[in-house]
Design a protein around this motif. Structure first.
Motif, mmCIF file in Angstrom:
data_model
loop_
_atom_site.group_PDB
_atom_site.id
_atom_site.type_symbol
_atom_site.label_atom_id
_atom_site.label_comp_id
_atom_site.label_asym_id
_atom_site.label_seq_id
_atom_site.Cartn_x
_atom_site.Cartn_y
_atom_site.Cartn_z
ATOM 1 N N GLN A 27 33.851 36.568 35.745
ATOM 2 C CA GLN A 27 33.593 35.826 36.977
ATOM 3 C C GLN A 27 32.253 35.109 36.901
ATOM 4 O OE1 GLN A 27 33.875 38.112 40.590
ATOM 5 N NE2 GLN A 27 33.042 36.462 41.841
ATOM 6 N N ALA A 84 38.763 33.282 37.097
ATOM 7 C CA ALA A 84 38.233 33.910 35.888
ATOM 8 C C ALA A 84 39.311 34.723 35.174
ATOM 9 C CB ALA A 84 37.045 34.805 36.241
ATOM 10 N N LYS A 85 40.076 35.478 35.928
ATOM 11 C CA LYS A 85 41.134 36.309 35.340
ATOM 12 C C LYS A 85 42.195 35.440 34.667
ATOM 13 C CE LYS A 85 44.356 40.018 36.353
ATOM 14 N NZ LYS A 85 44.914 40.931 37.354
ATOM 15 N N SER A 106 31.170 31.189 37.751
ATOM 16 C CA SER A 106 30.027 30.881 38.600
ATOM 17 C C SER A 106 29.045 29.946 37.887
ATOM 18 C CB SER A 106 29.318 32.179 39.006
ATOM 19 O OG SER A 106 28.169 31.902 39.759
ATOM 20 N N THR A 162 39.984 32.345 44.353
ATOM 21 C CA THR A 162 38.617 32.851 44.313
ATOM 22 C C THR A 162 38.097 32.674 42.882
ATOM 23 O OG1 THR A 162 39.270 35.087 43.675
ATOM 24 C CG2 THR A 162 39.162 34.612 46.055
ATOM 25 N N GLN A 163 36.787 32.805 42.730
ATOM 26 C CA GLN A 163 36.216 32.746 41.389
ATOM 27 C C GLN A 163 36.802 33.857 40.524
ATOM 28 O OE1 GLN A 163 31.934 32.928 41.595
ATOM 29 N NE2 GLN A 163 31.747 30.710 41.832
ATOM 30 N N LYS A 164 36.989 35.012 41.121
ATOM 31 C CA LYS A 164 37.531 36.163 40.384
ATOM 32 C C LYS A 164 38.948 35.871 39.895
ATOM 33 C CE LYS A 164 37.999 41.169 40.767
ATOM 34 N NZ LYS A 164 37.775 42.347 41.619
ATOM 35 N N GLU A 165 39.776 35.284 40.752
ATOM 36 C CA GLU A 165 41.146 34.947 40.363
ATOM 37 C C GLU A 165 41.161 33.910 39.244
ATOM 38 O OE1 GLU A 165 43.555 35.560 44.585
ATOM 39 O OE2 GLU A 165 42.403 33.719 44.266
#
Length: 137
Positions: free
Chosen positions: A30, A23-24, A34, A18-21
């Motif tokens: 995030q 980003a981390k 994006s 995911t974008q969140k993963e």
């Protein structure tokens, strides 16, 4: 042809992140991922190197799409350690230029490299001739 944002997104999806993963793992917000994927911003400097390490691809593929992302970075030296601070500055500046200017800069740098190669060849020719003379044979 895909733009850098599309390449980042497609690679992330291929790796089932995911974008969140992403980003981390890269160490950014995030919203930054994006923005990269919408091609509103480009990853630069250390963020670019973190990104390519996580995506398991080459920086040149992310930025220009010219190298297939198949080389596992785990088998190569760390991209962060491979470049000097000056090289990082050049990469940052280069990535901010429009494609046409990037192509012109590459052409200019190739011409400079060829010029210096000819210069060194001409400079070393007398030494090479001296070493190959009958006195040394």
């Amino acid at each position: 042809m895909q733009n850098p944002g599309q390449r980042i997104k497609n690679r992330r999806l291929k790796l089932q992140m995911t974008q969140k993963e992403l980003a981390k793992k890269v160490g950014v917000a995030q919203v930054t991922v994006s923005q990269w994927e919408r091609n509103n911003r480009s990853p630069r400097g250390d963020r670019l190197f973190s990104l390519v390490e996580v995506l398991n691809c080459e920086a040149s593929w992310v930025l220009r799409g010219d190298v297939v992302p198949s080389i596992p970075l785990s088998k190569t030296p760390s991209a962060k350690n491979a470049l000097t601070p000056k090289e990082n500055v050049l990469l940052d500046l280069f990535s901010e230029l429009p494609t046409s200017e990037q192509e012109q800069l590459i052409k200019t740098l190739k011409e400079k490299e060829q010029h210096y190669a000819r210069f060194l060849t001409e400079l070393l020719e007398p030494i090479r001739n001296l070493l190959c003379s009958p006195c040394f044979g």
